[in-house]
Design a protein around this motif. Structure first.
Motif, short mmCIF file in Angstrom:
data_model
loop_
_atom_site.label_atom_id
_atom_site.label_comp_id
_atom_site.label_asym_id
_atom_site.label_seq_id
_atom_site.Cartn_x
_atom_site.Cartn_y
_atom_site.Cartn_z
N VAL A 52 54.56 30.15 21.68
CA VAL A 52 53.19 29.93 22.14
C VAL A 52 52.31 30.95 21.44
O VAL A 52 52.53 32.17 21.57
N TRP A 53 51.31 30.47 20.71
CA TRP A 53 50.44 31.38 19.95
C TRP A 53 49.28 31.89 20.80
O TRP A 53 48.69 32.92 20.46
N THR A 54 48.92 31.17 21.88
CA THR A 54 47.76 31.53 22.69
C THR A 54 48.17 31.66 24.14
O THR A 54 48.60 30.67 24.77
N ALA A 55 48.05 32.86 24.70
CA ALA A 55 48.42 33.10 26.09
C ALA A 55 47.56 32.25 27.02
O ALA A 55 46.35 32.11 26.82
N GLU A 81 59.43 38.00 23.22
CA GLU A 81 58.02 38.36 23.07
C GLU A 81 57.87 39.22 21.82
O GLU A 81 58.61 40.18 21.62
N GLN A 82 56.92 38.86 20.98
CA GLN A 82 56.67 39.57 19.73
C GLN A 82 55.17 39.84 19.58
O GLN A 82 54.35 39.27 20.29
N ARG A 83 54.86 40.72 18.64
CA ARG A 83 53.46 41.04 18.33
C ARG A 83 53.17 40.66 16.89
O ARG A 83 53.84 41.11 15.97
N ALA A 84 52.19 39.77 16.70
CA ALA A 84 51.74 39.44 15.35
C ALA A 84 50.97 40.63 14.80
O ALA A 84 50.10 41.19 15.47
N GLN A 96 56.01 39.54 12.54
CA GLN A 96 56.04 39.35 13.97
C GLN A 96 57.00 40.38 14.54
O GLN A 96 58.22 40.26 14.37
N ALA A 97 56.46 41.41 15.16
CA ALA A 97 57.25 42.57 15.54
C ALA A 97 57.90 42.41 16.91
O ALA A 97 57.28 41.92 17.85
N SER A 98 59.15 42.85 16.99
CA SER A 98 59.79 42.98 18.30
C SER A 98 59.25 44.23 18.98
O SER A 98 58.60 45.08 18.35
N VAL A 99 59.54 44.37 20.26
CA VAL A 99 59.14 45.57 20.98
C VAL A 99 59.76 46.80 20.33
O VAL A 99 59.10 47.84 20.17
N ALA A 100 61.02 46.68 19.88
CA ALA A 100 61.71 47.82 19.28
C ALA A 100 61.10 48.22 17.94
O ALA A 100 61.09 49.41 17.60
N GLY A 101 60.58 47.27 17.18
CA GLY A 101 60.08 47.58 15.85
C GLY A 101 58.60 47.86 15.75
O GLY A 101 58.13 48.39 14.74
N GLU A 102 57.85 47.56 16.81
CA GLU A 102 56.39 47.65 16.71
C GLU A 102 55.91 49.06 16.39
O GLU A 102 54.97 49.25 15.62
N GLY A 103 56.56 50.08 16.98
CA GLY A 103 56.13 51.45 16.74
C GLY A 103 56.21 51.83 15.27
O GLY A 103 55.30 52.47 14.73
N LEU A 104 57.29 51.45 14.60
CA LEU A 104 57.45 51.74 13.17
C LEU A 104 56.34 51.06 12.38
O LEU A 104 55.72 51.69 11.50
N TYR A 105 56.05 49.80 12.67
CA TYR A 105 55.04 49.08 11.91
C TYR A 105 53.65 49.67 12.13
O TYR A 105 52.85 49.75 11.20
N ARG A 106 53.38 50.12 13.33
CA ARG A 106 52.09 50.78 13.59
C ARG A 106 51.97 52.05 12.75
O ARG A 106 50.92 52.33 12.16
N ARG A 107 53.06 52.83 12.69
CA ARG A 107 53.01 54.07 11.90
C ARG A 107 52.82 53.79 10.42
O ARG A 107 52.25 54.63 9.69
N PRO A 116 48.07 45.65 15.04
CA PRO A 116 48.54 44.68 16.04
C PRO A 116 47.44 43.69 16.37
O PRO A 116 46.26 44.06 16.47
N ARG A 117 47.82 42.41 16.57
CA ARG A 117 46.79 41.39 16.77
C ARG A 117 46.97 40.62 18.09
O ARG A 117 46.14 40.70 18.96
N PHE A 118 48.04 39.89 18.25
CA PHE A 118 48.20 39.08 19.45
C PHE A 118 49.68 38.89 19.74
O PHE A 118 50.54 39.08 18.87
N SER A 119 49.98 38.51 20.98
CA SER A 119 51.36 38.30 21.39
C SER A 119 51.81 36.88 21.06
O SER A 119 51.03 35.93 21.15
#
Length: 236
Positions: free
Chosen positions: A67-70, A88-91, A210-221, A226-229
């Motif tokens: 689902v692209w739109t909550a 759940e992932q983060r685009a 599309q980041a997992s919860v575990a990988g999002e921190g690395l991608y932010r650094r 981050p855009r949407f869930s």
């Protein structure tokens, strides 16, 4: 591209990859199906489905529906039919500004070119992500335009996988994973730097993932915005 255009390009890249892996219409207007790995049943970004619950109820048990739109009609219909949130992932995206070069480290990238290498990649990727990756699907990608399968090795030992998919100005980063026993040693960080440099060399102006919860921190650094869930549902 502005952020809204990049959001669409992110999902367009992902669904184009799923099509390259092998897909077909699923019998519901606008619904596409990947019946083998990655087991996704999806509507494209710009398709607004008017979902009938009984149609969703006919989907196979392993089907994952993103689902692209909550709060959308699709999400409400899935929940009403007993589908549970499974992933759940983060685009995220990154604009490739400035110059860059490959980092100097112990990680070596090699492109997957043969069926035997595709088999090795599938096994390693499965270990990194904790689920079965179909070698037949990976082999199909060997001949797909825009797809680049990569093995990362350290001291001649394969330790991680990645899949780049080029569409237009966008390079999508997929299946970036490190085998469990070697996590926490900086491999994912070095691998991402190598992939970013490779994407720049190949002319990509934007990176998406599309980041997992575990990988999002690395991608932010690393500078990804981050855009949407993205919420994916499977029948409970």
């Amino acid at each position: 591209m502005n952020d809204t255009q990049l959001d669409k390009a992110n999902i367009d890249n992902l669904t184009a990859l799923w099509r390259a892996m092998g897909s077909e219409p699923a019998g519901m207007a606008g619904l596409q199906a990947s019946r083998g790995w990655p087991h996704r049943f999806w509507f494209d970004w710009d398709h607004q489905p008017l979902c009938e619950g009984h149609e969703l109820a006919r989907l196979p048990p392993r089907a994952m529906v993103p689902v692209w739109t909550a709060g959308s009609v699709l999400e409400r219909a899935l929940i009403s039919q007993g589908f549970d949130l499974a992933l759940e992932q983060r685009a995220m995206h990154l604009r490739m500004d400035g110059e860059g070069r490959r980092p100097e480290g112990g990680l070596r990238l090699s492109r997957v070119l043969t069926p035997a290498q595709a088999e090795q990649w599938a096994v390693l990727c499965g270990r990194a992500f904790g689920y079965e990756v179909a070698a037949a699907t990976v082999r199909r990608l060997l001949g797909a335009g825009g797809a680049c399968l990569l093995l990362a090795s350290r001291e001649d030992r394969p330790v991680a996988t990645a899949l780049l998919y080029h569409s237009g100005e966008v390079m999508g980063m997929h299946q970036v994973g490190v085998v469990p026993e070697l996590r926490g040693q900086g491999i994912a960080h070095e691998l991402m730097l190598q992939l970013m440099a490779l994407a720049r060399e190949q002319g990509a102006r934007y990176l998406t993932l599309q980041a997992s919860v575990a990988g999002e921190g690395l991608y932010r650094r690393l500078g990804f915005a981050p855009r949407f869930s993205i919420s994916s549902y499977r029948r409970g």
